[in-house]
Design an enzyme around this catalytic site. Structure first.
Site, PDB file in Angstrom:
ATOM      1  N   SER A  52      19.667  -9.833  67.339  1.00  0.00           N
ATOM      2  CA  SER A  52      18.541  -8.900  67.363  1.00  0.00           C
ATOM      3  C   SER A  52      17.216  -9.616  67.116  1.00  0.00           C
ATOM      4  O   SER A  52      17.165 -10.686  66.501  1.00  0.00           O
ATOM      5  CB  SER A  52      18.730  -7.810  66.313  1.00  0.00           C
ATOM      6  OG  SER A  52      19.948  -7.140  66.514  1.00  0.00           O
TER       7      SER A  52
HETATM    8  N1  SAH Z   1      23.305  -7.842  64.130  1.00  0.00           N
HETATM    9  C1  SAH Z   1      23.766  -8.599  65.247  1.00  0.00           C
HETATM   10  C2  SAH Z   1      23.678  -7.771  66.505  1.00  0.00           C
HETATM   11  C3  SAH Z   1      24.736  -8.100  67.467  1.00  0.00           C
HETATM   12  S1  SAH Z   1      24.754  -7.100  68.917  1.00  0.00           S
HETATM   13  C4  SAH Z   1      22.930  -9.856  65.399  1.00  0.00           C
HETATM   14  O1  SAH Z   1      21.726  -9.811  65.103  1.00  0.00           O
HETATM   15  O2  SAH Z   1      23.442 -10.876  65.837  1.00  0.00           O
HETATM   16  C5  SAH Z   1      25.887  -5.796  68.457  1.00  0.00           C
HETATM   17  C6  SAH Z   1      27.283  -6.213  68.091  1.00  0.00           C
HETATM   18  O3  SAH Z   1      28.058  -5.016  67.942  1.00  0.00           O
HETATM   19  C7  SAH Z   1      28.012  -7.061  69.135  1.00  0.00           C
HETATM   20  O4  SAH Z   1      28.468  -8.231  68.526  1.00  0.00           O
HETATM   21  C8  SAH Z   1      29.173  -6.176  69.585  1.00  0.00           C
HETATM   22  O5  SAH Z   1      30.339  -6.883  69.914  1.00  0.00           O
HETATM   23  C9  SAH Z   1      29.374  -5.285  68.363  1.00  0.00           C
HETATM   24  N2  SAH Z   1      30.074  -4.015  68.625  1.00  0.00           N
HETATM   25  C10 SAH Z   1      29.986  -3.214  69.710  1.00  0.00           C
HETATM   26  N3  SAH Z   1      30.797  -2.136  69.584  1.00  0.00           N
HETATM   27  C11 SAH Z   1      31.419  -2.274  68.376  1.00  0.00           C
HETATM   28  C12 SAH Z   1      32.396  -1.489  67.662  1.00  0.00           C
HETATM   29  N4  SAH Z   1      32.893  -0.352  68.144  1.00  0.00           N
HETATM   30  N5  SAH Z   1      32.799  -1.933  66.457  1.00  0.00           N
HETATM   31  C13 SAH Z   1      32.306  -3.096  65.924  1.00  0.00           C
HETATM   32  N6  SAH Z   1      31.406  -3.875  66.550  1.00  0.00           N
HETATM   33  C14 SAH Z   1      30.959  -3.469  67.762  1.00  0.00           C
END
Ligand code: SAH
Length: 206
Positions: A52
């Site tokens: 993010s």
């Molecule tokens: N806070 C993280 C954002 C990653 S993007 C950062 O700054 O790096 C969002 C993440 O949510 C991804 O890694 C994706 O795989 C995860 N995600 C999507 N659906 C999900 C679910 N149902 N349960 C857990 N994680 C999930």
């Protein structure tokens, strides 16, 4: 689309700003993108996912109003960058990621940086982490098409949840939800664009 960031919201919490300064974001970014690690924008981390934008990480963290006693649940470990910021400010962090390779990579980096107050689970974030509930704060870092009821249940009385909600890329709103005397108070923090919170059924995990 309204101008982003909205001028009425600023990150001013000195603890949040200090945590952003302490955590080396370049460690969470793929090698070939490291020259952009300190730009204020999201970057790809593989598997169609993103780390993010730092401003959004700071804004979401500020909204959680963490203290050194807070027990926090994070849904969507991704790169682990937001996880590190939470671990700097809270007592214990419980983080759930649906894609095992991302969780593994994030854990390796966070272990290497010495964080000892993070608990990891590979699984479906829609379910939360019921065995460890209630949580003082819950942060969801992927956009939910609807409000995840299990997560709302796992929020402590007086607890705060920050979550982007919207069915597609173009109409997501970042919400702050506070549970007060059993009531849910919703406050919009503005429009955002996150990758979707998936409902895992093996075909949808890329
Ligand atoms: N806070 C993280 C954002 C990653 S993007 C950062 O700054 O790096 C969002 C993440 O949510 C991804 O890694 C994706 O795989 C995860 N995600 C999507 N659906 C999900 C679910 N149902 N349960 C857990 N994680 C999930």
């Amino acid at each position: 689309m309204p101008k982003w960031p909205p001028h009425w919201i600023e990150v001013t919490d000195p603890d949040v700003l200090a945590a952003i300064e302490r955590v080396p974001r370049h460690r969470f970014v793929p090698k070939h993108l490291q020259q952009h690690a300190y730009d204020d924008r999201p970057l790809p981390i593989g598997q169609g996912q993103t780390i993010s934008q730092p401003f959004v990480v700071a804004l979401m963290t500020q909204a959680l109003d963490l203290s050194p006693e807070s027990k926090v649940l994070e849904i969507g470990t991704g790169s682990g960058y937001q996880t590190a910021i939470l671990a700097e400010l809270a007592d214990e962090v419980y983080t759930v990621e649906v894609r095992p390779e991302l969780q593994e990579r994030a854990k390796r980096i966070l272990d290497d940086l010495g964080y000892a107050n993070i608990h990891y689970r590979v699984g479906d974030g829609w379910m939360g982490w019921p065995e460890e509930a209630p949580f003082d704060a819950i942060i969801v870092t992927a956009a939910a098409p609807e409000w995840p009821q299990a997560l709302i249940k796992q929020l402590a009385e007086g607890g705060r949840m920050v979550i982007p909600v919207g069915e597609n890329d173009w109409n997501q709103t970042l919400w702050l939800l506070t549970k007060l005397d059993g009531n849910l108070i919703k406050e919009s923090l503005g429009p955002v664009r996150f990758v979707p919170l998936i409902t895992p059924d093996h075909s949808s995990i890329s």
